[in-house]
Design a protein around this motif. Sequence first.
Motif, PDB file in Angstrom:
ATOM      1  N   ARG A  59      41.212  55.334 -37.380  1.00  9.44           N
ATOM      2  CA  ARG A  59      41.150  55.381 -35.917  1.00  9.44           C
ATOM      3  C   ARG A  59      39.698  55.509 -35.467  1.00  9.44           C
ATOM      4  O   ARG A  59      39.257  54.833 -34.533  1.00  9.44           O
ATOM      5  CB  ARG A  59      41.948  56.566 -35.375  1.00  9.44           C
ATOM      6  N   SER A  60      38.948  56.392 -36.127  1.00  9.13           N
ATOM      7  CA  SER A  60      37.537  56.588 -35.773  1.00  9.13           C
ATOM      8  C   SER A  60      36.739  55.308 -35.970  1.00  9.13           C
ATOM      9  O   SER A  60      35.910  54.940 -35.131  1.00  9.13           O
ATOM     10  CB  SER A  60      36.931  57.709 -36.615  1.00  9.13           C
ATOM     11  N   MET A  61      37.003  54.614 -37.092  1.00 11.76           N
ATOM     12  CA  MET A  61      36.304  53.346 -37.345  1.00 11.76           C
ATOM     13  C   MET A  61      36.676  52.306 -36.291  1.00 11.76           C
ATOM     14  O   MET A  61      35.809  51.579 -35.788  1.00 11.76           O
ATOM     15  CB  MET A  61      36.634  52.816 -38.750  1.00 11.76           C
ATOM     16  N   ALA A  62      37.944  52.219 -35.918  1.00  7.65           N
ATOM     17  CA  ALA A  62      38.389  51.248 -34.907  1.00  7.65           C
ATOM     18  C   ALA A  62      37.757  51.554 -33.550  1.00  7.65           C
ATOM     19  O   ALA A  62      37.288  50.656 -32.851  1.00  7.65           O
ATOM     20  CB  ALA A  62      39.913  51.255 -34.814  1.00  7.65           C
ATOM     21  N   GLU A  63      37.736  52.850 -33.192  1.00  8.35           N
ATOM     22  CA  GLU A  63      37.127  53.231 -31.916  1.00  8.35           C
ATOM     23  C   GLU A  63      35.639  52.903 -31.898  1.00  8.35           C
ATOM     24  O   GLU A  63      35.114  52.412 -30.892  1.00  8.35           O
ATOM     25  CB  GLU A  63      37.354  54.712 -31.642  1.00  8.35           C
ATOM     26  N   ALA A  64      34.968  53.151 -33.015  1.00  6.08           N
ATOM     27  CA  ALA A  64      33.542  52.831 -33.101  1.00  6.08           C
ATOM     28  C   ALA A  64      33.343  51.324 -32.975  1.00  6.08           C
ATOM     29  O   ALA A  64      32.414  50.859 -32.304  1.00  6.08           O
ATOM     30  CB  ALA A  64      32.953  53.346 -34.414  1.00  6.08           C
ATOM     31  N   GLY A  65      34.202  50.544 -33.605  1.00  2.22           N
ATOM     32  CA  GLY A  65      34.122  49.080 -33.501  1.00  2.22           C
ATOM     33  C   GLY A  65      34.350  48.611 -32.071  1.00  2.22           C
ATOM     34  O   GLY A  65      33.635  47.725 -31.578  1.00  2.22           O
ATOM     35  N   PHE A  66      35.329  49.205 -31.384  1.00  2.56           N
ATOM     36  CA  PHE A  66      35.582  48.840 -29.987  1.00  2.56           C
ATOM     37  C   PHE A  66      34.390  49.215 -29.102  1.00  2.56           C
ATOM     38  O   PHE A  66      34.006  48.459 -28.209  1.00  2.56           O
ATOM     39  CB  PHE A  66      36.856  49.509 -29.459  1.00  2.56           C
ATOM     40  N   ASP A  67      33.810  50.393 -29.342  1.00  3.45           N
ATOM     41  CA  ASP A  67      32.636  50.809 -28.573  1.00  3.45           C
ATOM     42  C   ASP A  67      31.486  49.831 -28.782  1.00  3.45           C
ATOM     43  O   ASP A  67      30.800  49.456 -27.829  1.00  3.45           O
ATOM     44  CB  ASP A  67      32.203  52.227 -28.958  1.00  3.45           C
ATOM     45  N   GLN A  68      31.272  49.429 -30.035  1.00  2.83           N
ATOM     46  CA  GLN A  68      30.205  48.459 -30.328  1.00  2.83           C
ATOM     47  C   GLN A  68      30.479  47.134 -29.626  1.00  2.83           C
ATOM     48  O   GLN A  68      29.577  46.528 -29.048  1.00  2.83           O
ATOM     49  CB  GLN A  68      30.115  48.203 -31.842  1.00  2.83           C
ATOM     50  N   ALA A  69      31.728  46.690 -29.689  1.00  4.16           N
ATOM     51  CA  ALA A  69      32.089  45.419 -29.042  1.00  4.16           C
ATOM     52  C   ALA A  69      31.889  45.510 -27.534  1.00  4.16           C
ATOM     53  O   ALA A  69      31.365  44.584 -26.903  1.00  4.16           O
ATOM     54  CB  ALA A  69      33.526  45.050 -29.374  1.00  4.16           C
ATOM     55  N   ARG A  70      32.275  46.640 -26.947  1.00  9.23           N
ATOM     56  CA  ARG A  70      32.114  46.825 -25.494  1.00  9.23           C
ATOM     57  C   ARG A  70      30.635  46.812 -25.116  1.00  9.23           C
ATOM     58  O   ARG A  70      30.228  46.154 -24.160  1.00  9.23           O
ATOM     59  CB  ARG A  70      32.765  48.138 -25.043  1.00  9.23           C
ATOM     60  N   LYS A  71      29.807  47.519 -25.891  1.00  8.20           N
ATOM     61  CA  LYS A  71      28.372  47.550 -25.605  1.00  8.20           C
ATOM     62  C   LYS A  71      27.752  46.163 -25.767  1.00  8.20           C
ATOM     63  O   LYS A  71      26.914  45.749 -24.963  1.00  8.20           O
ATOM     64  CB  LYS A  71      27.675  48.559 -26.515  1.00  8.20           C
ATOM     65  N   ALA A  72      28.158  45.439 -26.808  1.00  8.77           N
ATOM     66  CA  ALA A  72      27.638  44.084 -27.020  1.00  8.77           C
ATOM     67  C   ALA A  72      28.041  43.176 -25.857  1.00  8.77           C
ATOM     68  O   ALA A  72      27.238  42.378 -25.362  1.00  8.77           O
ATOM     69  CB  ALA A  72      28.142  43.516 -28.341  1.00  8.77           C
ATOM     70  N   PHE A  73      29.290  43.297 -25.402  1.00 12.74           N
ATOM     71  CA  PHE A  73      29.760  42.484 -24.281  1.00 12.74           C
ATOM     72  C   PHE A  73      28.990  42.832 -23.016  1.00 12.74           C
ATOM     73  O   PHE A  73      28.566  41.939 -22.270  1.00 12.74           O
ATOM     74  CB  PHE A  73      31.260  42.679 -24.060  1.00 12.74           C
ATOM     75  N   GLU A  74      28.788  44.119 -22.757  1.00 12.30           N
ATOM     76  CA  GLU A  74      28.053  44.532 -21.562  1.00 12.30           C
ATOM     77  C   GLU A  74      26.609  44.035 -21.612  1.00 12.30           C
ATOM     78  O   GLU A  74      26.062  43.594 -20.599  1.00 12.30           O
ATOM     79  CB  GLU A  74      28.110  46.046 -21.406  1.00 12.30           C
ATOM     80  N   HIS A  75      26.006  44.079 -22.800  1.00 16.56           N
ATOM     81  CA  HIS A  75      24.637  43.567 -22.954  1.00 16.56           C
ATOM     82  C   HIS A  75      24.604  42.058 -22.695  1.00 16.56           C
ATOM     83  O   HIS A  75      23.716  41.564 -21.995  1.00 16.56           O
ATOM     84  CB  HIS A  75      24.123  43.870 -24.365  1.00 16.56           C
ATOM     85  N   MET A  76      25.584  41.337 -23.250  1.00 17.68           N
ATOM     86  CA  MET A  76      25.654  39.887 -23.036  1.00 17.68           C
ATOM     87  C   MET A  76      25.855  39.582 -21.547  1.00 17.68           C
ATOM     88  O   MET A  76      25.229  38.687 -20.994  1.00 17.68           O
ATOM     89  CB  MET A  76      26.798  39.279 -23.846  1.00 17.68           C
ATOM     90  N   LEU A  77      26.715  40.345 -20.895  1.00  7.79           N
ATOM     91  CA  LEU A  77      26.980  40.134 -19.472  1.00  7.79           C
ATOM     92  C   LEU A  77      25.729  40.400 -18.636  1.00  7.79           C
ATOM     93  O   LEU A  77      25.402  39.617 -17.740  1.00  7.79           O
ATOM     94  CB  LEU A  77      28.128  41.047 -19.024  1.00  7.79           C
ATOM     95  N   THR A  78      25.000  41.459 -18.952  1.00  8.63           N
ATOM     96  CA  THR A  78      23.755  41.757 -18.241  1.00  8.63           C
ATOM     97  C   THR A  78      22.743  40.637 -18.433  1.00  8.63           C
ATOM     98  O   THR A  78      22.102  40.197 -17.471  1.00  8.63           O
ATOM     99  CB  THR A  78      23.168  43.099 -18.741  1.00  8.63           C
TER     100      THR A  78
END
Length: 127
Positions: free
Chosen positions: A16-35
């Motif tokens: 669960r911790s690994m999945a949450e960390a992966g989702f957080d990374q994906a969200r940050k990458a998406f937000e960076h791409m969007l910016t």
Amino acid sequence: MDQEQRDRFEIPQEMRSMAEAGFDQARKAFEHMLTSAQQTAATIEDRGAAARANAKEITGRAVGFAERNVHAALDYAQQLVHAKDLGEVMRLHTEYVQAQMKAFAEQASEFGQVVTKAAQDVAKPKN
């Protein structure tokens, strides 16, 4: 262990911790791409606005030059109609040609400056 406990699927906490960390990374990458995409769109918009403004100025200058040149030609034609002899026609023609050559040189110089400025404005890096 009864059937209900065996049928229940539990994800271990580490997974669960690994999945949450992966989702957080994906969200940050998406937000960076969007910016980055928004910044790129703003830059393109700014350059488009500069290009439109410069195109408007270039068009305005070209129309202004055309108007002046047509007026000069009409004035010349009117003077020719009122010329008294061939000597006056030749003098008017010489004056008209000299004036137009000077006007064309000035217009070409001015037009060149406007086009150069426009190219520099569009190519200028945005801060």
